[in-house]
Design an enzyme around this catalytic site. Sequence first.
Site, PDB file in Angstrom:
ATOM      1  N   GLY A   1      21.106  77.906  77.430  1.00 27.21           N
ATOM      2  CA  GLY A   1      20.097  77.124  78.140  1.00 27.21           C
ATOM      3  C   GLY A   1      19.633  77.846  79.396  1.00 27.21           C
ATOM      4  O   GLY A   1      20.439  78.437  80.119  1.00 27.21           O
TER       5      GLY A   1
ATOM      6  N   HIS B   1      22.450  70.237  75.216  1.00 24.82           N
ATOM      7  CA  HIS B   1      23.286  71.030  74.309  1.00 24.82           C
ATOM      8  C   HIS B   1      22.757  70.949  72.874  1.00 24.82           C
ATOM      9  O   HIS B   1      22.787  71.925  72.136  1.00 24.82           O
ATOM     10  CB  HIS B   1      24.721  70.487  74.299  1.00 24.82           C
ATOM     11  CG  HIS B   1      25.457  70.596  75.601  1.00 24.82           C
ATOM     12  ND1 HIS B   1      25.858  69.500  76.321  1.00 24.82           N
ATOM     13  CD2 HIS B   1      25.896  71.675  76.296  1.00 24.82           C
ATOM     14  CE1 HIS B   1      26.518  69.892  77.405  1.00 24.82           C
ATOM     15  NE2 HIS B   1      26.547  71.202  77.426  1.00 24.82           N
TER      16      HIS B   1
ATOM     17  N   MET C   1      31.015  73.688  76.792  1.00 25.07           N
ATOM     18  CA  MET C   1      32.278  73.147  77.310  1.00 25.07           C
ATOM     19  C   MET C   1      32.411  71.668  76.948  1.00 25.07           C
ATOM     20  O   MET C   1      33.227  70.942  77.528  1.00 25.07           O
ATOM     21  CB  MET C   1      32.353  73.333  78.820  1.00 25.07           C
ATOM     22  CG  MET C   1      32.318  74.812  79.225  1.00 25.07           C
ATOM     23  SD  MET C   1      33.089  75.137  80.812  1.00 25.07           S
ATOM     24  CE  MET C   1      32.069  74.165  81.892  1.00 25.07           C
TER      25      MET C   1
END
Length: 281
Positions: free
Chosen positions: A148, A38, A31
């Site tokens: 993750g 990330h 997002m």
Amino acid sequence: MPKILKTISDVRDFTSLYSLINRRIGFVPTMGALHEGHLELGKKARNECDCLIYSIFVNPIQFGPKEDLDKYPRDIKDDLEKLDSIGTDAVFIPDNSAMYPNGFNSFVDIGEIGNILCGKSRPGHFRGVATVVTKLFNIVCCDQAYFGKKDYQQYIIIKKMVRDLNIPVEIIGADTVREKDGLAMSSRNAYLSKEERISATVLYKALNYAKDNFLNFESKDGLISKTIEFIKREKSANIDYVEIRNTADLSDVQSLKKGKFVLLLAVRFGNARLIDNIALN
Ligand code: AMP
């Protein structure tokens, strides 16, 4: 700089070239407001695949009516620079109307696993996640997708969904990336005040307390209450849940004598709702 793909046909045109010559496509859905957590996913994909694609999309259907959809941090320029630094080939940045055109009304039902843990206080959240991830998989047609384990429930739900629906994507999990003091990196850490940021370090300490003391407890309730006590030493911590579940499928735990367990928690500090987890054994 990574190639920016705005429309679904942009993505199809880009990925079909790779598929045609049997090259492996690695995909990291996000997002945005990217941080090292990330980027670790992408670095892993970079090593394992021929092509690395990210998506940046703040998915409205996974936010409840009173949640932080409008306030969610966005910084596309900074994101693109970070993605460039790890050799990303392309990034899919759709707008809402590309993902949810007028009349959109089909959702992925992931069942009871979407109603426990975070799903209890965020009704509909995982239905929104499962739906957008399915759409992204159908658009990107990747071979491997990277998630993750910080969002452990999400990781388990996506793995289950892919198996249940025979979606031909391999799901790869990556360990949680933490700040130096142990706080799990999260785009939502930006909501923390200076004092709350310091208080929030209690979470990783509490997780380690639970892991270190795991063998002294036969019942999960004893270990959970001690962990809650530990967190409550921080007055600003507002606990949503602390639970122990079976690692493989997040099913209920009866006894801690046999099996593999994960302790998961969600705690609010001011406006930030933070989640984290630790494998106990
Ligand atoms: P988000 O942008 O929050 O939807 O996250 C996109 C992906 O990055 C998800 O698979 C998350 O689990 C993963 N992720 C977020 N924070 C971390 C972290 N600290 N360590 C590893 N992965 C993470």
